[in-house]
Design an enzyme around this catalytic site. Structure first.
Site, PDB file in Angstrom:
ATOM      1  N   LYS A 107       1.412  -1.315   0.241  1.00 52.30           N
ATOM      2  CA  LYS A 107      -0.054  -0.163  -0.436  1.00 52.30           C
ATOM      3  C   LYS A 107       0.780   1.499   0.181  1.00 52.30           C
ATOM      4  CE  LYS A 107      -4.076   0.620   0.153  1.00 52.30           C
ATOM      5  NZ  LYS A 107      -5.490  -0.280  -0.380  1.00 52.30           N
ATOM      6  N   ASP A 147      -6.578   4.285  -5.237  1.00 52.12           N
ATOM      7  CA  ASP A 147      -7.456   4.233  -4.112  1.00 52.12           C
ATOM      8  C   ASP A 147      -8.536   5.393  -3.385  1.00 52.12           C
ATOM      9  OD1 ASP A 147      -7.926   3.464  -0.812  1.00 52.12           O
ATOM     10  OD2 ASP A 147      -6.944   2.079  -1.316  1.00 52.12           O
ATOM     11  N   ASN A 222     -15.746   6.122  -5.044  1.00 51.70           N
ATOM     12  CA  ASN A 222     -16.112   5.225  -6.228  1.00 51.70           C
ATOM     13  C   ASN A 222     -16.669   3.921  -6.061  1.00 51.70           C
ATOM     14  OD1 ASN A 222     -14.524   2.885  -7.470  1.00 51.70           O
ATOM     15  ND2 ASN A 222     -15.047   4.581  -9.405  1.00 51.70           N
TER      16      ASN A 222
HETATM   17  N1  GLU Z   1      -7.097  -0.263  -3.473  1.00 50.97           N
HETATM   18  C1  GLU Z   1      -8.356  -0.899  -3.660  1.00 50.97           C
HETATM   19  C2  GLU Z   1      -7.993  -1.912  -2.988  1.00 50.97           C
HETATM   20  O1  GLU Z   1      -8.224  -1.578  -1.450  1.00 50.97           O
HETATM   21  C3  GLU Z   1      -7.268  -1.765  -4.938  1.00 50.97           C
HETATM   22  C4  GLU Z   1      -6.037  -1.948  -4.930  1.00 50.97           C
HETATM   23  C5  GLU Z   1      -5.758  -2.994  -6.156  1.00 50.97           C
HETATM   24  O2  GLU Z   1      -6.316  -2.662  -7.281  1.00 50.97           O
HETATM   25  O3  GLU Z   1      -4.212  -3.064  -6.407  1.00 50.97           O
HETATM   26  O4  GLU Z   1      -8.494  -3.319  -2.824  1.00 50.97           O
END
Ligand code: GLU
Length: 428
Positions: A107, A147, A222
């Site tokens: 992350k 995100d 989103n």
């Molecule tokens: N940000 C999204 C999550 O928390 C997707 C992460 C991604 O697609 O790598 O799952």
């Protein structure tokens, strides 16, 4: 009940420790998995539009890559912390594992508020973030994605910076790219739709028709918007949403008891999910305090905003009618509130399962980018449905068999797979 404030990383570690104990993991595996493999914290100096230079703080945490390259989004948020990013990276590891895609968990984040930044300033932050990490991310290493408050344009700026540094095209570096620039059809919808796929399966097992249910949603970004779209298509009715009022710096709930009109609301919503309160009033919405979303008399709650939202101080406000909580956000429920929800017998669709649609579609995007052949939207969403449904069924089967809370069942499957990958590689 006294309110305790939770550090997201401590919360993630406590969840992991509990699962590790149940699985009987050895000490080395526990030590390896309860903390990230690698973490980066760095400065991003940006020349602002007014000629001054502002220094932003950026992070990337790679929790585990035993099952495949790290995967996970980048958040732009004024309250971002390294500990939150650590927690989110660990949650990504479990999320990719529970839906059984060959990726690990990472992350990233930048402490900034895009509401107050021009497009050019945001572009500089994106490019600066990549310049700091160009040697440590990559299609086979660690693959970022959108995100909270980041979008396809941010991803494309990041990709462009990476490709400029490396001197070649690497479409698999990042996901959530614009369609036509390596992005996948259905990616924007995927997280919200995925949440509803799991709700649909849960309702099926409960023998309840979606059309006989009503829901309240926290958030209007989103994830929330596409969850509302699909849930409404299945016949459900959403009576309340909440959002962050940027002008007055406070959360708000909007309610319409005969059901919100998504299309009309979207017309008065900014790109961060903030709604124009006065226009909403004109459209017949009641404007209520931010936390009112949680106390609505509904069948389903969709916490789809941020972490730490259902806490010991508001969990008792959840109506007796609520049957399902579907976590569109990452970490919206604190452990003490979770215990109450479990006790009350509310069916929990935990974040790592419920919101895994986004990363699952990111995986499809990588596959398409790598072969340079792009699927039709129906094909993407069909594959997404199959993956989410089979992950749901696997978790619910274990929960039934072992009489586990759904969160514990999802953790058991996810952690077990990652621990096995670490053992198989000879790491522990
Ligand atoms: N940000 C999204 C999550 O928390 C997707 C992460 C991604 O697609 O790598 O799952």
């Amino acid at each position: 009940m006294a309110t305790k404030s939770f550090n997201a990383f401590e919360m993630a570690q406590a969840q992991f420790d509990q699962t590790a104990k149940q699985l009987g993991l050895d000490q080395a595996t526990c030590e390896l998995l309860r903390q990230p493999l690698r973490e980066y914290s760095f400065a991003i100096p940006v020349r602002m539009d007014n000629g001054t230079t502002q220094v932003f703080r950026g992070f990337r945490v790679q929790h585990n890559d035993a099952r495949g390259p790290g995967k996970g989004g980048i958040r732009f948020h004024p309250m971002e912390t390294l500990d939150t990013v650590r927690a989110l990276s660990m949650w990504m590891t479990w999320k990719c594992s529970v839906v059984d895609i060959p990726l690990g968990g990472s992350k990233g984040g930048v402490i900034c508020d895009p509401h107050n930044l021009s497009g050019r300033e945001q572009e500089q932050i994106c490019r600066g973030w990549v310049r700091q990490l160009a040697q440590d991310i990559g299609p086979d290493r660690d693959v970022p994605a959108p995100d909270v408050m980041t979008n396809a344009q941010h991803m494309l700026w990041m990709l462009d910076e990476y490709e400029t540094i490396r001197g070649a095209r690497f479409p698999g570096l990042i996901t959530g790219k614009p369609v036509g620039m390596g992005g996948s059809l259905g990616r924007t919808e995927a997280t919200g739709y995925g949440v509803v796929f799991t709700v649909r399966e849960a309702l099926r097992e409960m023998n309840i028709k979606p059309a006989d249910t009503i829901a309240s949603v926290q958030g209007f970004g989103n994830v929330a918007q596409y969850a509302i779209q699909l849930y409404t298509q299945l016949g459900g009715k959403v009576i309340a949403i909440s959002y962050w009022d940027q002008k007055e710096q406070t959360p708000r709930t909007l309610r319409k008891k005969d059901g919100i009109d998504l299309g009309a609301l979207l017309q008065i919503t900014d790109r961060f999910g903030g709604v124009d309160k006065d226009k909403a009033t004109d459209l017949g919405y009641e404007v209520l305090p931010g936390e009112a979303w949680i106390e609505q008399e509904v069948d389903i709650l969709f916490p789809s905003a941020m972490e730490n939202q259902i806490t010991a101080s508001n969990v008792n406000k959840i109506s007796k009618r609520v049957k399902i909580i579907a976590e569109g956000a990452n970490g919206p429920t604190t452990p003490d509130a979770d215990i109450e929800i479990h006790k009350r017998g509310i069916f929990m669709l935990p974040d790592l399962l419920a919101n895994a649609g986004g990363v699952t579609c990111s995986y499809f995007e990588q596959v398409q980018s790598n072969i340079n052949y792009f699927w039709e939207k129906d094909e993407v969403l069909g594959k997404l449905d199959t993956k989410m449904t089979s992950a749901y069924l696997r978790v619910s089967e274990l929960a039934r068999k072992k009489k586990l809370y759904m969160r514990d069942a999802a953790y058991t499957i996810a952690v077990d797979r990652v621990a096995k990958a670490c053992r198989d590689r000879g790491w522990v």
